[in-house]
Scaffold this motif. Sequence first.
Motif, PDB file in Angstrom:
ATOM      1  N   ALA A 141       0.824  -1.211   0.000  1.00 22.32           N
ATOM      2  CA  ALA A 141       0.000   0.000   0.000  1.00 22.32           C
ATOM      3  C   ALA A 141       0.855   1.256   0.000  1.00 22.32           C
ATOM      4  O   ALA A 141       0.507   2.265  -0.629  1.00 22.32           O
ATOM      5  CB  ALA A 141      -0.934  -0.005   1.211  1.00 22.32           C
ATOM      6  N   VAL A 142       1.976   1.217   0.711  1.00 18.09           N
ATOM      7  CA  VAL A 142       2.887   2.364   0.702  1.00 18.09           C
ATOM      8  C   VAL A 142       3.427   2.604  -0.707  1.00 18.09           C
ATOM      9  O   VAL A 142       3.451   3.737  -1.207  1.00 18.09           O
ATOM     10  CB  VAL A 142       4.044   2.138   1.698  1.00 18.09           C
ATOM     11  CG1 VAL A 142       5.097   3.224   1.553  1.00 18.09           C
ATOM     12  CG2 VAL A 142       3.512   2.093   3.129  1.00 18.09           C
ATOM     13  N   LEU A 143       3.846   1.531  -1.376  1.00 18.62           N
ATOM     14  CA  LEU A 143       4.321   1.652  -2.755  1.00 18.62           C
ATOM     15  C   LEU A 143       3.214   2.157  -3.673  1.00 18.62           C
ATOM     16  O   LEU A 143       3.448   3.000  -4.557  1.00 18.62           O
ATOM     17  CB  LEU A 143       4.837   0.304  -3.252  1.00 18.62           C
ATOM     18  CG  LEU A 143       6.026  -0.297  -2.503  1.00 18.62           C
ATOM     19  CD1 LEU A 143       6.347  -1.689  -3.052  1.00 18.62           C
ATOM     20  CD2 LEU A 143       7.239   0.611  -2.602  1.00 18.62           C
ATOM     21  N   ALA A 144       2.009   1.642  -3.466  1.00 18.58           N
ATOM     22  CA  ALA A 144       0.884   2.050  -4.303  1.00 18.58           C
ATOM     23  C   ALA A 144       0.555   3.527  -4.109  1.00 18.58           C
ATOM     24  O   ALA A 144       0.279   4.243  -5.082  1.00 18.58           O
ATOM     25  CB  ALA A 144      -0.341   1.189  -3.979  1.00 18.58           C
ATOM     26  N   ALA A 145       0.570   3.995  -2.869  1.00 18.88           N
ATOM     27  CA  ALA A 145       0.263   5.402  -2.600  1.00 18.88           C
ATOM     28  C   ALA A 145       1.286   6.322  -3.271  1.00 18.88           C
ATOM     29  O   ALA A 145       0.925   7.359  -3.850  1.00 18.88           O
ATOM     30  CB  ALA A 145       0.229   5.651  -1.091  1.00 18.88           C
ATOM     31  N   PHE A 146       2.564   5.948  -3.196  1.00 18.13           N
ATOM     32  CA  PHE A 146       3.599   6.750  -3.865  1.00 18.13           C
ATOM     33  C   PHE A 146       3.378   6.773  -5.370  1.00 18.13           C
ATOM     34  O   PHE A 146       3.484   7.817  -6.022  1.00 18.13           O
ATOM     35  CB  PHE A 146       4.987   6.194  -3.546  1.00 18.13           C
ATOM     36  CG  PHE A 146       5.581   6.740  -2.280  1.00 18.13           C
ATOM     37  CD1 PHE A 146       5.942   8.075  -2.182  1.00 18.13           C
ATOM     38  CD2 PHE A 146       5.777   5.916  -1.177  1.00 18.13           C
ATOM     39  CE1 PHE A 146       6.483   8.585  -1.008  1.00 18.13           C
ATOM     40  CE2 PHE A 146       6.311   6.420  -0.001  1.00 18.13           C
ATOM     41  CZ  PHE A 146       6.672   7.758   0.082  1.00 18.13           C
ATOM     42  N   ALA A 147       3.066   5.610  -5.956  1.00 22.88           N
ATOM     43  CA  ALA A 147       2.860   5.539  -7.405  1.00 22.88           C
ATOM     44  C   ALA A 147       1.659   6.376  -7.838  1.00 22.88           C
ATOM     45  O   ALA A 147       1.719   7.096  -8.844  1.00 22.88           O
ATOM     46  CB  ALA A 147       2.672   4.083  -7.826  1.00 22.88           C
ATOM     47  N   LEU A 148       0.571   6.308  -7.083  1.00 21.81           N
ATOM     48  CA  LEU A 148      -0.618   7.085  -7.418  1.00 21.81           C
ATOM     49  C   LEU A 148      -0.363   8.585  -7.287  1.00 21.81           C
ATOM     50  O   LEU A 148      -0.818   9.389  -8.117  1.00 21.81           O
ATOM     51  CB  LEU A 148      -1.782   6.673  -6.519  1.00 21.81           C
ATOM     52  CG  LEU A 148      -2.335   5.259  -6.730  1.00 21.81           C
ATOM     53  CD1 LEU A 148      -3.312   4.906  -5.617  1.00 21.81           C
ATOM     54  CD2 LEU A 148      -3.021   5.149  -8.086  1.00 21.81           C
ATOM     55  N   ALA A 149       0.378   8.972  -6.247  1.00 22.77           N
ATOM     56  CA  ALA A 149       0.657  10.389  -6.029  1.00 22.77           C
ATOM     57  C   ALA A 149       1.619  10.944  -7.080  1.00 22.77           C
ATOM     58  O   ALA A 149       1.408  12.042  -7.610  1.00 22.77           O
ATOM     59  CB  ALA A 149       1.223  10.600  -4.626  1.00 22.77           C
ATOM     60  N   LEU A 150       2.662  10.173  -7.405  1.00 19.04           N
ATOM     61  CA  LEU A 150       3.657  10.653  -8.364  1.00 19.04           C
ATOM     62  C   LEU A 150       3.067  10.814  -9.762  1.00 19.04           C
ATOM     63  O   LEU A 150       3.457  11.714 -10.511  1.00 19.04           O
ATOM     64  CB  LEU A 150       4.853   9.698  -8.407  1.00 19.04           C
ATOM     65  CG  LEU A 150       5.759   9.697  -7.177  1.00 19.04           C
ATOM     66  CD1 LEU A 150       6.842   8.626  -7.293  1.00 19.04           C
ATOM     67  CD2 LEU A 150       6.416  11.069  -6.983  1.00 19.04           C
ATOM     68  N   THR A 151       2.146   9.945 -10.125  1.00 19.77           N
ATOM     69  CA  THR A 151       1.532  10.014 -11.454  1.00 19.77           C
ATOM     70  C   THR A 151       0.232  10.819 -11.464  1.00 19.77           C
ATOM     71  O   THR A 151      -0.403  10.937 -12.512  1.00 19.77           O
ATOM     72  CB  THR A 151       1.251   8.599 -11.984  1.00 19.77           C
ATOM     73  OG1 THR A 151       0.424   7.888 -11.056  1.00 19.77           O
ATOM     74  CG2 THR A 151       2.556   7.832 -12.174  1.00 19.77           C
ATOM     75  N   ARG A 152      -0.162  11.338 -10.303  1.00 17.34           N
ATOM     76  CA  ARG A 152      -1.339  12.200 -10.189  1.00 17.34           C
ATOM     77  C   ARG A 152      -2.588  11.554 -10.791  1.00 17.34           C
ATOM     78  O   ARG A 152      -3.262  12.128 -11.643  1.00 17.34           O
ATOM     79  CB  ARG A 152      -1.069  13.554 -10.858  1.00 17.34           C
ATOM     80  CG  ARG A 152       0.087  14.319 -10.217  1.00 17.34           C
ATOM     81  CD  ARG A 152       0.279  15.668 -10.868  1.00 17.34           C
ATOM     82  NE  ARG A 152       1.376  16.406 -10.232  1.00 17.34           N
ATOM     83  CZ  ARG A 152       1.756  17.637 -10.602  1.00 17.34           C
ATOM     84  NH1 ARG A 152       1.118  18.261 -11.600  1.00 17.34           N
ATOM     85  NH2 ARG A 152       2.758  18.228  -9.975  1.00 17.34           N
ATOM     86  N   GLN A 153      -2.875  10.355 -10.314  1.00 14.53           N
ATOM     87  CA  GLN A 153      -4.046   9.639 -10.796  1.00 14.53           C
ATOM     88  C   GLN A 153      -5.329  10.261 -10.252  1.00 14.53           C
ATOM     89  O   GLN A 153      -5.373  10.724  -9.107  1.00 14.53           O
ATOM     90  CB  GLN A 153      -3.974   8.171 -10.376  1.00 14.53           C
ATOM     91  CG  GLN A 153      -2.815   7.423 -10.989  1.00 14.53           C
ATOM     92  CD  GLN A 153      -2.941   7.287 -12.490  1.00 14.53           C
ATOM     93  OE1 GLN A 153      -4.018   6.966 -13.004  1.00 14.53           O
ATOM     94  NE2 GLN A 153      -1.844   7.519 -13.197  1.00 14.53           N
ATOM     95  N   CYS A 154      -6.359  10.271 -11.080  1.00  9.15           N
ATOM     96  CA  CYS A 154      -7.658  10.779 -10.645  1.00  9.15           C
ATOM     97  C   CYS A 154      -8.307   9.778  -9.689  1.00  9.15           C
ATOM     98  O   CYS A 154      -8.122   8.566  -9.809  1.00  9.15           O
ATOM     99  CB  CYS A 154      -8.575  11.000 -11.847  1.00  9.15           C
ATOM    100  SG  CYS A 154      -7.986  12.254 -13.001  1.00  9.15           S
ATOM    101  N   LEU A 155      -9.066  10.306  -8.748  1.00  9.41           N
ATOM    102  CA  LEU A 155      -9.765   9.453  -7.795  1.00  9.41           C
ATOM    103  C   LEU A 155     -10.849   8.647  -8.501  1.00  9.41           C
ATOM    104  O   LEU A 155     -11.503   9.141  -9.432  1.00  9.41           O
ATOM    105  CB  LEU A 155     -10.402  10.294  -6.697  1.00  9.41           C
ATOM    106  CG  LEU A 155      -9.465  10.935  -5.669  1.00  9.41           C
ATOM    107  CD1 LEU A 155     -10.244  11.916  -4.801  1.00  9.41           C
ATOM    108  CD2 LEU A 155      -8.814   9.866  -4.807  1.00  9.41           C
ATOM    109  N   PRO A 156     -11.035   7.378  -8.093  1.00 10.95           N
ATOM    110  CA  PRO A 156     -12.193   6.620  -8.608  1.00 10.95           C
ATOM    111  C   PRO A 156     -13.489   7.341  -8.249  1.00 10.95           C
ATOM    112  O   PRO A 156     -13.540   8.133  -7.307  1.00 10.95           O
ATOM    113  CB  PRO A 156     -12.081   5.268  -7.894  1.00 10.95           C
ATOM    114  CG  PRO A 156     -10.642   5.159  -7.509  1.00 10.95           C
ATOM    115  CD  PRO A 156     -10.193   6.569  -7.210  1.00 10.95           C
ATOM    116  N   ARG A 157     -14.531   7.017  -8.993  1.00 14.71           N
ATOM    117  CA  ARG A 157     -15.796   7.721  -8.804  1.00 14.71           C
ATOM    118  C   ARG A 157     -16.934   6.763  -8.493  1.00 14.71           C
ATOM    119  O   ARG A 157     -16.976   5.655  -9.020  1.00 14.71           O
ATOM    120  CB  ARG A 157     -16.147   8.526 -10.062  1.00 14.71           C
ATOM    121  CG  ARG A 157     -15.191   9.667 -10.356  1.00 14.71           C
ATOM    122  CD  ARG A 157     -15.529  10.347 -11.667  1.00 14.71           C
ATOM    123  NE  ARG A 157     -15.340   9.429 -12.787  1.00 14.71           N
ATOM    124  CZ  ARG A 157     -15.574   9.775 -14.055  1.00 14.71           C
ATOM    125  NH1 ARG A 157     -16.024  10.983 -14.358  1.00 14.71           N
ATOM    126  NH2 ARG A 157     -15.377   8.899 -15.030  1.00 14.71           N
TER     127      ARG A 157
END
Length: 313
Positions: free
Chosen positions: A61-77
Motif C-alpha cells: 500500500a505504501v508503494l501504491a500510494a507513492f505511485a498514485l501520487a507521483l503520477t497524479r491519478q484521478c480518484l475513482p468515482r
Amino acid sequence: MRDNSSATTLIRPVIPPRQPHGLWWGLLGIAAFSFTVPFTRVAVAGLAPLFIGSARAVVAAVLAAFALALTRQCLPRGVQWVRLAVVAGGIVVGFPLLASFALTTSPASHGAVVIALLPAATATAAVLRGRERPPAAFWVVTAVGSMAAIVFGFAQSGGFGQPHWADLLLLGAVVAAAIGYAEGGLLARELGAWQTVSWALVLASPLMVFLTALSMTQQPPSGTPVQWAAFAYLGVVSMFLGFFAWYRGLAIGPMAQVSQVQLIQPVLSICWAGLLLGENLSWTTILGGLAVILCAGIAVRVRRVPLPATPSP
C-alpha cells in the motif's frame, strides 16, 4: 451537428479489450505469483501468519500510494469505490490472510493445490460477472485441467489423506482470489491495471495497518534474513508488481481464457518448493507438469474459436 462536436466524442477505455498479447501479460503475472506459496512457507517459519498476511499489504500500500501520487491519478468515482472494495476483500485481505494461516501447517507443495482450483474458479467468476460465454468444450478442458492439477498437487504432497482445517482455509482463499481477480479484471479496463490494484491496496490499508499493529503487540516479529527476504518478495512482487501484469492480462482478456494460464502456477510452485525448500520432487513432476500445461494450452485454443453469431430477430 458538426463532426467535431464534443457531443459525439467517444470515451476510450484505459485498456482496449481483447488484444492477442493479453495471454503474455497473464503468463508474466503467473510467473511472479508462482513464488508466493513457497516464500509464504519460508516466511511463516519465523513470522506470525497474521503479520505476514497484513504487513505485506501495508508494504504494498505504501508503494501504491507513492505511485498514485507521483503520477497524479484521478480518484475513482461513485460505484467504482464499491467495486474496489470487492477487489480489496479478495486479493488484499482474503487470500493473503487465509493462505498464510493455512501454510503454517501445510507444506508448500500441498498449498499449491489451492492454485490448481483458481483457473476454474476465476473462469466461473468471469463468466458470471463479465457475461462471457465460453463454448462447452472450454468448460470440459477446464475441468480436466483442474483435476489434473489437483491430482498432481496431492501426489507431490504425499497422497490424498484426510481433509484438514488448512484445506478449508485454502478453499476460502480460492474463492476470495477468484472474485477479486474477476472484478479487478473488469475494473482495470476503466482505471488501468496497476491503478486498480493500487487503489484497492490504499482502500484496505487502514484495516491492514490495524491488523499489523495487533499482530506486533501479540508477537513481535523476529525472523532470519532469509525469512525477511521472503516477506519482502510477498509485499513488493506478490502483492503489488505481479498484479500489474496479471490485471492487464485479465483486462485485455477474454478473462475466461487468460485465467487458464493459472493451471501452470501449481506446477511452477511445486518446482520452486523442491528447488528452494528441498521438498519432495520426483520424475512425476515432469509428467504432471506436462499434463497441466497441455490442458491450459488446449483451453486457450478452444476459447479462441469464435462463437457462431446469433441472428437478429
